[in-house]
Design an enzyme around this catalytic site. Structure first.
Site, PDB file in Angstrom:
ATOM      1  CB  CYS A 105      -0.881   0.023   1.234  1.00  0.00           C
ATOM      2  SG  CYS A 105      -1.851  -1.475   1.426  1.00  0.00           S
ATOM      3  NE  ARG A 121       4.382   1.900  -1.248  1.00  0.00           N
ATOM      4  CZ  ARG A 121       5.555   1.416  -0.869  1.00  0.00           C
ATOM      5  NH1 ARG A 121       6.633   1.732  -1.524  1.00  0.00           N
ATOM      6  NH2 ARG A 121       5.646   0.625   0.180  1.00  0.00           N
ATOM      7  CD1 TRP A 123      -1.823  -5.174  -4.685  1.00  0.00           C
ATOM      8  CD2 TRP A 123      -1.165  -6.220  -2.822  1.00  0.00           C
ATOM      9  NE1 TRP A 123      -1.498  -6.468  -5.017  1.00  0.00           N
ATOM     10  CE2 TRP A 123      -1.093  -7.131  -3.907  1.00  0.00           C
ATOM     11  CE3 TRP A 123      -0.804  -6.670  -1.547  1.00  0.00           C
ATOM     12  CZ2 TRP A 123      -0.676  -8.444  -3.759  1.00  0.00           C
ATOM     13  CZ3 TRP A 123      -0.386  -7.983  -1.395  1.00  0.00           C
ATOM     14  CH2 TRP A 123      -0.317  -8.851  -2.495  1.00  0.00           C
ATOM     15  CG  ASN A 159       2.203  -0.734   3.671  1.00  0.00           C
ATOM     16  OD1 ASN A 159       1.722  -1.773   3.242  1.00  0.00           O
ATOM     17  ND2 ASN A 159       3.417  -0.314   3.350  1.00  0.00           N
ATOM     18  N   GLY A 160       0.662  -3.005   5.675  1.00  0.00           N
ATOM     19  CA  GLY A 160       1.232  -4.166   6.354  1.00  0.00           C
ATOM     20  C   GLY A 160       0.142  -5.128   6.765  1.00  0.00           C
ATOM     21  CD  GLU A 177      12.846 -10.795 -15.479  1.00  0.00           C
ATOM     22  OE1 GLU A 177      12.514 -11.589 -14.583  1.00  0.00           O
ATOM     23  OE2 GLU A 177      12.497  -9.609 -15.473  1.00  0.00           O
ATOM     24  CE  LYS A 198       9.318  -8.038 -16.131  1.00  0.00           C
ATOM     25  NZ  LYS A 198      10.294  -8.383 -15.145  1.00  0.00           N
ATOM     26  CD  GLU A 203       5.867  -8.718 -13.885  1.00  0.00           C
ATOM     27  OE1 GLU A 203       5.491  -8.555 -12.721  1.00  0.00           O
ATOM     28  OE2 GLU A 203       7.043  -8.559 -14.240  1.00  0.00           O
ATOM     29  CG  HIS A 257      14.827 -34.659 -19.239  1.00  0.00           C
ATOM     30  ND1 HIS A 257      15.272 -35.965 -19.315  1.00  0.00           N
ATOM     31  CD2 HIS A 257      15.916 -33.887 -19.466  1.00  0.00           C
ATOM     32  CE1 HIS A 257      16.573 -35.980 -19.546  1.00  0.00           C
ATOM     33  NE2 HIS A 257      16.993 -34.717 -19.651  1.00  0.00           N
ATOM     34  CE  LYS A 274       8.924  -1.345  -9.093  1.00  0.00           C
ATOM     35  NZ  LYS A 274       9.365  -2.240 -10.181  1.00  0.00           N
TER      36      LYS A 274
HETATM   37  O1  M6R Z   1      11.688  -4.951  -4.950  1.00  0.00           O
HETATM   38  P1  M6R Z   1      12.166  -6.350  -5.195  1.00  0.00           P
HETATM   39  O2  M6R Z   1      13.251  -6.418  -6.206  1.00  0.00           O
HETATM   40  O3  M6R Z   1      12.521  -7.084  -3.932  1.00  0.00           O
HETATM   41  O4  M6R Z   1      10.913  -7.108  -5.814  1.00  0.00           O
HETATM   42  C1  M6R Z   1      10.942  -8.483  -6.041  1.00  0.00           C
HETATM   43  C2  M6R Z   1       9.769  -8.925  -6.879  1.00  0.00           C
HETATM   44  O5  M6R Z   1       8.567  -8.676  -6.217  1.00  0.00           O
HETATM   45  C3  M6R Z   1       9.747  -8.215  -8.240  1.00  0.00           C
HETATM   46  O6  M6R Z   1      10.922  -8.424  -8.952  1.00  0.00           O
HETATM   47  C4  M6R Z   1       8.558  -8.726  -9.088  1.00  0.00           C
HETATM   48  O7  M6R Z   1       8.761 -10.059  -9.432  1.00  0.00           O
HETATM   49  C5  M6R Z   1       8.378  -7.849 -10.320  1.00  0.00           C
HETATM   50  N1  M6R Z   1       6.992  -7.542 -10.491  1.00  0.00           N
HETATM   51  C6  M6R Z   1       8.835  -8.500 -11.570  1.00  0.00           C
HETATM   52  O8  M6R Z   1       8.672  -7.685 -12.676  1.00  0.00           O
END
Ligand code: M6R
Length: 614
Positions: A2, A27, A75, A101-102, A484, A488, A491, A507, A609
């Protein structure tokens, strides 16, 4: 997770808070709200959905002018994204307003206690409970600071709380445990926020708050104390990036802007790392070199994209230092009872520096007496603060939820760490380290070359915009690139995409290949022993079964090109550095597919984020 804002000062509080929320919407963006203190008491407006809904609500139902208030962009954790569950929450009499937040882990027992006293909750959140507890303390005569102190000791979990009291004009009070909070210090105004982007338009002077601290702001003062009432040490600092860095600069998405910022971000991350004697210097490595020479194991801990950077780091660090490296998902690390000793070096990677899983891993590692180095992009965040040493990446603010420049700069920091260890342990000669550092220095220009030639990538996205499945394959450091690339696409485009080690295909996963399935394959440079030829064989295997092969290989690689339906050439670099280039077209491809399909690229569904809950 949040985003939280508090404001007190000469400006119109609604303007300052809403503008801060907009900058922190990345966030969390499933609801937003604001509470202002004015002559009527506390007025709250909150709405499910994005901040635009809150802005409309404020136009439809205006609040009387105010110079003091709090705001929140959410969030959801406890309770769905509804108007009722949106923050701020009020105590039973409406005297105290609070944002959180938390996660309050003992919320069930606290809620039961409130229910037994006849309190009727209006939401399904853990946060509302704190508003009631705080208000109770205020109603028996405690100041807001003292009430906060008496409340936080009842809570278990991670939290940032920011509160106002209708009968305490001119002050906002906050508390922080394992969740971010910074103070923005202005002229006759003060700000509280989850991150500095919120107030960067108004001031670049900030104070970072430590663990278990309570802060009271008035227009002219900032008072920080510990939860137990003792005085606190704080660290004022100047924010060295400006508002334009947090704006889109004409790009359609922050993600696209951040993709194109990568050459500079990589160059910035390398700045100042070479000393006068041509030795690699890592000023931030506050761990004694004698201790670093005794390290016999390295564990890299991270989440999501940062974890993929860690997987690549393993290849480089082991090769250069001959120290065994494990890479662990932060969310799994402490639960498997890892073998960590005083001669283990734990390396955490986190763009935000606030990821709860990674933070808990740091704490666990330090409890086992390991030294912890964090690689982080956010100055003063919790993870670097709690680590023994930090290597900052200099990517500038990363706003898009999908990490791009975070990833490539993390790779640079990992390479620097590996080469530094090799230098001080003597596993590489000085001239070898220098040559590799020079190669790193040339990456930025080569990234520009890739980003200047994207017509093929954009055209392919147009052709494949309706594809429902994608595979990504790679070997050696190309394998994490495949993971990766798939992440991308998943997500931000919500399309099914899987990354596999190309050698594992036979396999099992090869059963997925059918006519027309788009398959991205990252091919290592030709000089890399037999690896190159083996990946070329893997391309043939999937092509023979009807897969549509999109091949990323070094320029002039005729063997790989021969079996490519689409060939994306990459500038020539050493194998270990190829991920920095190979990921770029995959980032652009994902961004473009999501754009063409009308998705919100910067704020994809269900994500945030910074994930500050475990
Ligand atoms: O802030 P951080 O690098 O610790 O975040 C880790 C992951 O939450 C972050 O990389 C997430 O997987 C991204 N959305 C990927 O694009």
């Amino acid at each position: 997770m949040c985003g939280i804002v508090g404001y007190v000062g000469f400006q119109d509080a609604q303007t300052a808070i809403v503008s801060g929320l907009k900058r922190m919407e990345y966030r969390g963006y499933d609801s937003a709200g604001i509470a202002l203190v004015n002559e009527r008491g506390i007025e709250v407006r909150k709405k499910a959905g994005k901040i635009a809904n809150l802005v409309q609500e404020l136009e439809d139902h205006p609040i009387a002018p105010s110079h003091q208030g709090i705001g929140h962009t959410r969030w959801a954790t406890h309770g769905g994204p509804t108007d009722e569950n949106a923050h701020p929450h009020l105590g039973a009499t409406g005297r105290v307003g609070l944002v959180h937040n938390g996660i309050i882990e003992n919320f069930a027992s606290l809620a039961a206690g409130l229910a037994a006293d006849g309190v009727v909750l209006r939401s399904q959140t853990d946060s509302e409970i704190v508003a009631h507890l705080l208000e109770r303390e205020v109603l028996v005569g405690h100041s807001l600071v003292e009430a906060m102190r008496r409340t936080v000791v009842q809570l278990r979990g991670a939290f940032t709380l920011v509160a106002v009291d209708a009968q305490s004009p001119g002050e906002v009070v906050a508390a922080r445990r394992s969740s971010p909070l910074v103070v923005g210090v202005g002229q006759s105004e003060m700000f509280l926020a989850s991150d500095v982007a919120s107030f960067i338009a108004y001031t670049r002077e900030a104070i970072e708050l430590g663990q278990d601290q309570i802060v009271r702001i008035t227009p002219d003062t900032v008072e920080v104390t510990m939860f137990d009432g003792t005085s606190a040490v704080t660290r004022p600092y100047h924010i060295d990036w400006d508002l334009s860095a947090a704006q889109k600069d004409g790009y359609d998405w922050f993600m696209r802007k951040e993709i194109f910022e990568q050459p500079k971000a990589v160059a910035d991350t390398l700045l100042g790392r070479i000393g006068a004697d041509r030795q690699l210097v890592l000023d931030e490595m506050r761990i004694d070199t004698a201790h670093l020479r005794t390290i016999d194991a390295i564990i890299v801990v991270a989440a999501g994209t940062a974890y993929h950077a860690g997987l690549i780091a393993k290849y480089a660090i082991e090769h250069w230092t001959r120290i065994p490296v494990e890479v662990e998902l932060a969310s799994e690390f402490r639960y498997r009872d890892p073998i960590v000793t005083s001669t283990t070096l734990v390396v955490t990677i986190s763009q935000s520096g606030e990821t709860a899983d990674t933070l808990m891993a740091v704490r666990h590692a330090r409890e086992q007496h390991a030294k912890v180095v964090s690689i982080c992009n956010t100055n003063g965040a919790t993870i670097p603060r709690e680590s023994d040493a930090v290597i900052y990446t200099h990517a500038g603010p990363e706003i898009a939820v999908a990490s791009t420049k975070g990833f490539t700069t993390q790779l640079i920091a990992c390479y620097l760490l590996g080469l530094y260890l090799a230098q001080i342990r003597g596993t590489k000669f000085g001239d070898e380290v220098q040559r590799l550092v020079e190669e790193l220095g040339s990456l930025s220009g080569k990234m520009d070359e890739v980003l200047d030639d994207l017509d093929g990538v954009l055209g392919l996205a147009e052709q494949l915009r309706d594809a429902e499945d994608f595979l990504f394959l790679g070997r050696h450091v190309g394998y994490p690139v495949a993971l990766e690339g798939a992440l991308k696409l998943k997500e931000i485009s919500y399309t099914h995409a899987e990354g596999f080690a190309a050698g594992e295909l036979k396999h099992g996963p090869i059963a997925l290949v059918e006519k027309g399935l788009p398959i991205f394959i990252v091919v290592p440079p030709k000089g890399r022993d037999q690896l190159h030829d083996k990946v070329v064989s893997n391309i043939q295997e999937v092509r023979a079964r009807g897969g549509r092969t999109i091949v990323l290989a070094e320029r002039g690689d005729a063997d790989a090109a021969a079996f490519a339906d689409v060939f994306w050439p990459l500038p020539i670099v050493p194998t270990l550095f190829q991920p920095v280039l190979a990921i770029l077209p995959l980032q652009v491809f994902a961004c473009q597919i999501a754009t063409l399909n009308g998705h919100d690229v910067d704020q994809p569904r269900n994500l945030a984020k910074s994930v500050t809950v475990e």
